[in-house]
Design an enzyme around this catalytic site. Structure first.
Site, PDB file in Angstrom:
ATOM      1  CG  ASP A  44     -12.810  -9.971  34.363  1.00 39.24           C
ATOM      2  OD1 ASP A  44     -13.842 -11.237  33.961  1.00 39.24           O
ATOM      3  OD2 ASP A  44     -12.696  -9.343  33.396  1.00 39.24           O
ATOM      4  CD  GLU A  45     -18.281 -10.168  39.052  1.00 41.00           C
ATOM      5  OE1 GLU A  45     -17.663 -11.866  38.211  1.00 41.00           O
ATOM      6  OE2 GLU A  45     -19.030  -9.273  39.129  1.00 41.00           O
TER       7      GLU A  45
ATOM      8  CE  LYS B 280     -18.475 -14.381  35.750  1.00 36.75           C
ATOM      9  NZ  LYS B 280     -17.875 -12.917  36.062  1.00 36.75           N
TER      10      LYS B 280
ATOM     11  N   GLY C  33     -14.396 -15.463  30.530  1.00 30.95           N
ATOM     12  CA  GLY C  33     -12.703 -15.761  30.866  1.00 30.95           C
ATOM     13  C   GLY C  33     -12.906 -16.066  31.948  1.00 30.95           C
ATOM     14  CG  HIS C  34     -15.834 -17.997  33.866  1.00 30.45           C
ATOM     15  ND1 HIS C  34     -16.886 -18.529  33.692  1.00 30.45           N
ATOM     16  CD2 HIS C  34     -15.714 -16.934  33.170  1.00 30.45           C
ATOM     17  CE1 HIS C  34     -17.960 -17.689  33.461  1.00 30.45           C
ATOM     18  NE2 HIS C  34     -17.283 -16.651  33.490  1.00 30.45           N
TER      19      HIS C  34
ATOM     20  CD  GLN D  85     -20.768 -12.276  29.378  1.00 30.42           C
ATOM     21  OE1 GLN D  85     -21.792 -12.186  29.882  1.00 30.42           O
ATOM     22  NE2 GLN D  85     -19.411 -12.610  29.182  1.00 30.42           N
TER      23      GLN D  85
ATOM     24  CB  THR E 135      -9.624  -8.534  25.596  1.00 29.75           C
ATOM     25  OG1 THR E 135      -9.175  -7.821  26.902  1.00 29.75           O
ATOM     26  CG2 THR E 135     -10.825  -9.003  25.311  1.00 29.75           C
TER      27      THR E 135
END
Ligand code: GDP
Ligand code: IMO
Ligand code: MG
Length: 425
Positions: A13-14, A16, A40-41, A219, A296
């Site tokens: 979650d950075e 990307k 989740g992007h 991830q 989520t």
């Protein structure tokens, strides 16, 4: 432009998705090489928000987008994602590796039962990769085959006893499941057929022709199955090296490895997190950054930037440069610190602990950072094209401190979720 691998340099979650969207403009192909619907992007452009779980984040640029061999695919979820994207007026140009593995409902059932202690996303990722490694899983090429129904029924025999022993099905329920899932998945296979190809060969041909390929990791490095904070990790390789195995990047061809880091740290799910904040400080940072999972919806755990862990990630993934996101969020909170060392029993250590219980008990050593100056959107836009020296001193100094510690440059600074909220140095 040469090929580029984008990987997360923290626990996911950075940002990307945002950076891949930015870089995709000048790329010809965009390739996902690991993970599945656990990713989740988020891409925000022109006021619209897109959350991609499968489709590479180059989609908005109408680039050819590839799901490589290292990806695990739930066909139902991918079809739903394609349909909702198409409904917004886009035409996805998607290619799917014939060798990618398939996620079935029973993988999700196993994950739902056993994934709690890791805090998985419940998407069936671990069970699919473990049955892949056990050589009993099916690939996309199986569900598009003319005899897909028979192949699926045959493969289900290998998991029947385990699923019944684990009380996930009774014998009768399992028989009914075999009938329904085999025809359902064969139907998905018919849908997929036009998209399925030898994706690694597409990447090879494009690379040889001098085209530019962008590899999109899912991830983050600290969730890597081999080098992350095991067992609190995902079930695939998430390092830059995974782009060679799961995406068709060609060893020996020059490649740029760009790591993405937030200006602070977040983590979803269980596992050690040395710089984690609690109480009001955590609430303030979480709310400032809207830190809720894109897959989520779980609240993300938040903490100070852990430079000690980031430097480990840079080294283990071979990251050559960093893009730092969410500097605008960090500017909204007080007491900015970064972790520059770990102590165990009062003594500094010079390694990143492989053992999760050891990492749980490390004591982070902090350096205080001057408050990051908050800028308005207009002030940020005025900094487009600025050099690092032209940034406000608190931001310039923060970047310099991080660069000196991790020993690679920050070449991109992201100050908002939209595509144009990005400074490339
Ligand atoms: P990914 O999994 O690495 O693609 O990241 P996610 O999409 O799960 O989470 C990153 C979140 O931060 C998304 O909601 C993005 O829209 C948002 N984001 C990315 N970069 C920035 C930034 O520089 N500033 C702010 N405020 N939000 C950002
Ligand atoms: P993106 O690509 C953040 C975490 C889960 C859990 C662990 C294992 O959006 O950065 P899994 O379902 O993979 O078996 O869960 O990994 N996790 C992520 N955390 N971002 C992700 O993806 C993640 N994918 C998995 O929360 O702790
Ligand atoms: Mg995410």
């Amino acid at each position: 432009m040469k090929n580029t691998i984008v990987v997360g340099a923290q626990w996911g979650d950075e940002g990307k998705g945002k950076l891949v969207d930015v870089l995709a403009e000048k790329s010809d192909l965009v390739v996902r090489f690991n993970g599945g619907g656990n990713a989740g992007h988020t891409v925000m452009h022109a006021g619209e928000t897109y959350k991609f779980h499968y489709m590479p984040s180059g989609m908005l640029h109408k680039k050819t987008c590839i799901l490589g061999t290292g990806v695990v695919i739930n066909p139902k979820d991918l079809i739903a994602e394609i349909e909702s994207f198409t409904a917004t007026g886009h035409e996805p140009d998607l290619k799917i590796s014939a060798r990618a593995h398939v996620i079935f409902p029973h993988h999700q059932m196993i994950d739902a039962k056993g994934g709690g202690k890791i805090g998985t996303t419940g998407r069936g990722i671990g069970p699919t990769y473990s049955q892949k490694a056990s050589r009993i899983n099916l690939r996309i090429l199986d569900i598009i085959a003319d005899d897909a129904v028979a192949r699926i029924k045959e493969a289900l025999k290998d998991v029947r006893e385990m699923l019944i022993a684990d009380a996930l099905f009774s014998a009768d329920e399992f028989a009914a499941y075999c009938e329904s899932v085999s025809s359902e998945y064969a139907e998905y296979g018919k849908n997929f057929k036009p998209f399925v190809t030898d994706t690694e060969d597409l990447v090879r041909v494009a690379t040889i022709a001098g085209k530019s390929v962008l590899f999109e990791g899912a991830q983050g490095t600290l969730l890597d199955l081999n080098y992350g904070t095991y067992p609190f990790v995902t079930s695939s390789a998430t390092l830059a090296a995974a782009a060679f195995v799961g995406g068709g990047a060609i060893p020996g061809v020059p490649i740029r490895i760009l790591g993405i880091t937030k200006a602070y740290t977040t983590r979803v799910g269980e596992g050690p997190f040395p710089t984690e904040l609690d109480g009001d400080a955590a609430v303030n940072l979480r709310e400032a950054g809207h830190e809720y999972g894109a897959t989520t919806g779980r609240p993300r755990r938040v903490g100070h930037l852990d430079l000690y862990a980031l430097r480990y990630a840079v080294r283990i993934s071979g990251i050559q440069e960093l893009a730092m996101t969410k500097i605008d969020t960090l500017a909204q909170v007080d007491n900015v610190k970064v972790c520059t060392a770990y102590k165990i029993d009062g003594k500094r250590i010079d390694y990143f602990p492989a053992d999760a219980p050891t990492l749980e008990k490390v004591e982070p050593v902090y350096t205080d950072i001057e408050p990051i100056q908050a800028l308005t959107k207009e002030e940020w836009i005025g900094l487009q094209g600025a050099s690092k020296d032209q940034l406000p001193p608190s931001i310039k100094n923060y970047i310099k401190f991080i660069e000196d510690f991790v020993e690679i440059p920050i070449t991109i600074l992201s100050h908002g979720p939209e595509r144009n909220e990005t400074i490339v140095f």
